[in-house]
Design an enzyme around this catalytic site. Structure first.
Site, PDB file in Angstrom:
ATOM      1  CB  SER A 103      -0.955  -0.051   1.193  1.00  0.00           C
ATOM      2  OG  SER A 103      -1.901   0.978   1.148  1.00  0.00           O
ATOM      3  CG  ASP A 242      -2.988  -0.602  -2.221  1.00  0.00           C
ATOM      4  OD1 ASP A 242      -3.012   0.588  -1.840  1.00  0.00           O
ATOM      5  OD2 ASP A 242      -3.527  -1.526  -1.577  1.00  0.00           O
TER       6      ASP A 242
END
Length: 446
Positions: A103, A242
């Site tokens: 992420s 992401d």
């Protein structure tokens, strides 16, 4: 022994904490658990996606090997956002999905998260079963029963077509600067916004495997603010590595965070009777200003623990229509089973285009109270958070602030940190109170 799964999958320093061997074993264990749950008597299938960080190539190979070795076909969708893997898991009718990403974390980190059939994040009990299965001797099929690794070249197009169904109003006439964080959204986000009619200026959209989240994206907004002013754009949008997050910048260069985005979307949905039970789901970290704004708009605010998985649990429990986090994870269950940064950007721009109102004015629905967040590194986060002296310092601060502010103290879900958050009428007051509590936490935790 510490639990392997954190608040959002398994995450760590790639090739050190998160090794190919661990990834292979984890994927094989997940395959066993999902096959036990499956009612499908054909060979199980799993969607596998990743963000562009260099270690993702290595971990993707290990995950696909672990799946195939356990008799599961891996549908490899390449570099796509996390919400795309969730959507494609359902769209391809796969038994589960795997996303390889850390992420917003720095490039050296990576992570593995799973989605169940239909694209839903896992409950703690399922994660515990996967972790337990890693210790078992796993069956190894042979011959034709070994799984295959299949590429899905239409994955991005499927996801973009899905995003387009969320809009009722085109975005023609809007100019947007998009910071793609050199991440998974670098191609798909500019395409999706352009498809909807916006003029798109993409920055940090050239991933090389090493530059993901490097002084860009939703955790480093300065360059996006400058670019919006330079180009005279209507707004800017920032994604993380992401692309499950979206934060915004208005035309004056001011940041519009997840709380303000939720306030804009919730009031718009409420007006058109699309907000189920007139409820917005947020987390305990959302600013007190959001609570006040929703109360004034006649919208009920339900709070969940930090982490979009807990927002999702609350959304599913109540059948609610909108939820999210201050950090920019926004979930719209009618169009997705997890936070989706590109979808959020589309819906936010739709409100600007449909109302003819500048983002700064839309965001004015809520007044943000000054907030101070201090992360204190400690040896044992749970013991520190439960200590009497820390609790007493929090109680004293709450009495001092009364109903003009609030205090939130919580252990981090992924690190040995205790997070001290204080909101108060002034920045000085928030900083002063937060520092006093943080000093107590540091003293106990040293």
């Amino acid at each position: 022994m510490a639990r392997l799964f954190g608040t959002d999958g398994v995450r760590g320093l790639a090739n050190d904490e998160l090794t190919p061997e661990l990834a292979l074993r984890l994927a094989s264990a997940a395959a066993v658990v999902f096959e036990q749950n499956s009612q499908n008597h054909t060979r199980p299938r799993a969607v596998v996606g990743r963000d562009p960080r260099a270690s993702g190539e290595m971990l993707e190979a290990a995950v696909c090997a672990g799946l195939a070795a356990t008799g599961v076909d891996a549908i490899r969708v390449g570099v796509v956002p996390t919400p795309a893997v969730a959507f494609l898991t359902a769209d391809y009718g796969a038994d589960f999905g795997v996303m390889i990403s850390a992420s917003h974390n720095p490039m050296p980190d990576n992570g593995i998260k799973f989605f169940s059939g239909g694209g839903h994040k896992l409950e703690d009990a399922v994660e515990d079963r996967i972790e337990a299965a890693m210790a078992d001797d796993l069956l190894r099929p042979i011959g034709a029963a070994v799984g295959r690794v299949l590429d899905a070249p239409d994955a991005g197009e499927r996801y973009r077509a899905h995003l387009a169904t969320a809009l009722e109003h085109r975005l023609d006439g809007l100019t947007v600067v998009v910071d793609c964080a050199h991440g998974a959204a670098s191609t798909l986000a500019p395409q999706a916004y352009s498809d909807a009619g916006a003029t798109v200026i993409a920055i940090h959209a050239e991933p090389d495997g090493l530059n993901i989240n490097d002084d860009c994206g939703s955790t480093h907004m300065g360059k996006l603010q400058a670019a919006v002013l330079e180009h005279g754009a209507d707004l800017g949008l920032a994604h993380d590595g992401d692309a499950d997050r979206c934060l915004a910048v208005d035309s004056t260069g001011q940041i519009v965070d997840g709380d303000a985005i939720m306030a804009i979307l919730a009031t718009a949905m409420s007006r058109r009777k699309a907000l189920h039970d007139n409820v917005l789901v947020a987390t305990v970290m959302s600013n007190l200003g959001l609570h006040i704004a929703m109360r004034d708009a006649g919208i009920n605010l339900v709070t969940a623990a930090v982490g979009d998985r807990y927002v999702l649990e609350e959304l599913r429990r109540g059948g609610y229509s909108l939820g999210g986090e201050q950090s920019g994870h926004i979930v719209v269950p009618d169009y997705g089973t997890t936070g989706d940064g590109i979808l959020t950007g589309l819906l936010l721009m739709e409100q600007i285009a449909a109302t003819g109102t500048r983002l700064a004015e839309l965001a004015g629905i809520m007044t943000v109270l000054p907030q101070e967040l201090i992360n204190v590194r400690v040896a044992d986060k749970h013991a520190v958070a439960q200590s009497d002296s820390v609790k007493q310092s929090v109680t004293a601060a709450e009495a001092e602030l009364g109903d003009t502010g609030r205090v939130l103290l919580r252990p981090s879900g992924t690190e040995q940190l205790v997070r001290v958050m204080v909101e108060a009428p002034t920045a000085d007051a928030a900083q002063s109170v937060a520092r006093r509590i943080a000093d107590v936490v540091a003293g106990v935790g040293s």
